[in-house]
Write an enzyme that holds these catalytic residues in place. Structure first.
Site, PDB file in Angstrom:
ATOM      1  N   HIS A   1       1.423   0.459  14.726  1.00  0.00           N
ATOM      2  CA  HIS A   1       0.117  -0.069  15.147  1.00  0.00           C
ATOM      3  C   HIS A   1       0.338  -0.972  16.360  1.00  0.00           C
ATOM      4  O   HIS A   1       0.410  -2.176  16.251  1.00  0.00           O
ATOM      5  CB  HIS A   1      -0.492  -0.864  13.991  1.00  0.00           C
ATOM      6  CG  HIS A   1      -1.834  -1.443  14.323  1.00  0.00           C
ATOM      7  ND1 HIS A   1      -2.903  -0.683  14.694  1.00  0.00           N
ATOM      8  CD2 HIS A   1      -2.272  -2.728  14.328  1.00  0.00           C
ATOM      9  CE1 HIS A   1      -3.941  -1.462  14.910  1.00  0.00           C
ATOM     10  NE2 HIS A   1      -3.583  -2.714  14.702  1.00  0.00           N
TER      11      HIS A   1
ATOM     12  N   GLY B   1      -6.380 -14.419   2.082  1.00  0.00           N
ATOM     13  CA  GLY B   1      -6.880 -14.691   3.431  1.00  0.00           C
ATOM     14  C   GLY B   1      -8.386 -14.506   3.373  1.00  0.00           C
ATOM     15  O   GLY B   1      -8.870 -13.421   3.033  1.00  0.00           O
TER      16      GLY B   1
END
Ligand code: A3D
EC number: 1.1.1.37
Length: 320
Positions: free
Chosen positions: A176, A10
């Site tokens: 998260h 990425g």
């Protein structure tokens, strides 16, 4: 001694920032991989040209071919899509699960000995899926979230107390998401716990409660301001701290999404807990005592992560 190799899967906002930080710190040679043609190549060339003025020596290569990550010591995964205003991290589940499949297979084929740090959201589900698809040992894959969430908490606490961020330590545990658990009792200024600082008149319970809430929605606050994507400087810096601890065997104690096998009463799930990261990967999961309120918050957060995994398995029948 040969240089280490760092593969960044990425090459978007976080990927590019990771490459910049890794090069500036001379952590090793860097490969930027992305499916978008030209982006990783362009960023690698731009960053390589930052070497002469800054004086760093690091190989930088951009690629669309997984073969180029071969032999990587560390892979940091940010492939996928980030949030836009109004989206929760969980809205990214379907699309990013497919991305984890291709990334996991790429790592399995070309860099099976790497230490892998996942950043793609929704984090706790994506790190679990990436582990399933790559087949790597559980102690060689972790998720980055706790270091970032704790940094946000530390920043707000340092501002409130008007002290250096260096002296503020803090833990944010759990998943998260909106249910993350900033643990006030283990947050300190140079060893003085925050509850004691409240007693000393440095702040009030109300102000600390507001900081806890701002920490929980810290990512959303930045998404709302940027409008086109999510935070990238602090997420990249946080992941580099984890990579450095592995590459240099620093054995730092950091909150990370790690695979639990009974600790905290949780089995076969990735959730944010304190771990020691060294040359062997996740060398230790540290079980700290939580007060009743923090434990209840942690259990709620674990339940939210479990719901995400159920959703993942519904999307991809291939996942156990
Ligand atoms: P962005 O700048 O869009 O970069 C993502 C990159 O992934 C793009 O360059 C895409 O071309 C690439 N990509 C898409 N599909 C693939 C694929 N199959 N293989 C390889 N590359 C692909 O996003 P970003 O860098 O801002 O964020 C990346 C991820 O991190 C998102 O999922 C965010 O939600 C997440 N994130 C997590 C945190 C945590 O604390 C866990 C914080 C901030 C962002």
């Amino acid at each position: 001694m040969a240089r280490k190799k760092i593969a960044l899967i990425g090459a978007g906002m976080i990927g590019g920032t990771l490459a910049h930080l890794a090069a500036m710190k001379e952590l090793g040679d860097i490969v930027l991989f992305d499916i978008a043609e030209g982006i990783p190549q362009g960023k690698a060339l731009d960053l390589a040209q930052a070497g002469p003025p800054e004086g760093f020596d690091a190989g930088l290569k951009g690629t669309n071919d997984y073969a180029d990550i071969a032999g990587a010591d560390v892979c940091i995964v940010t492939a996928g899509v980030p949030r836009k205003p109004g989206m929760s991290r969980d809205d990214l589940l379907g699309i990013n699960l497919k991305v984890m499949k291709s990334v996991g297979e790429g790592i399995k084929a070309h860099a099976p000995n790497a230490f892998v740090i996942c950043i793609t959201n929704p984090l706790d589900a994506m790190v679990w899926a990436l582990r399933e698809y790559s087949g790597l040992p559980h102690d060689k894959i972790v998720g980055m979230a706790g270091v970032l969430d704790s940094s946000r908490f530390r920043h707000f606490l340092a501002e409130e107390f008007d002290v250096s961020v260096e002296d503020v330590t803090a833990f944010v545990l759990g998943g998260h998401g909106d249910t993350m658990v900033p643990v006030v009792e283990y947050s300190t200024v140079a060893g003085i716990p925050v509850p004691d600082l409240i007693k000393m008149g440095w702040s009030t319970q109300e102000k600390i409660d507001a900081i806890v809430q701002r920490t929980r929605s810290g990512g959303g606050e930045i998404v709302g301001l940027l409008k086109t994507g999510s935070a990238f400087y602090a997420p990249a810096t946080s992941a580099i701290v984890m990579a450095e601890s592995y590459l240099k065997d620093k054995k730092r104690l950091l909150p990370c999404a790690a695979h639990l096998t009974g600790q905290y009463g949780v089995d076969d799930l990735y959730v944010g807990v304190p771990v020691v990261i060294g040359a062997n990967g996740v060398e230790r999961v540290v079980e700290i005592a939580l007060n009743a309120e923090a434990k209840a918050g942690f259990d709620k957060s674990v339940a939210a992560v479990k719901d995400l995994l159920v959703a993942c398995k519904g999307i991809d029948g291939g996942l156990k």
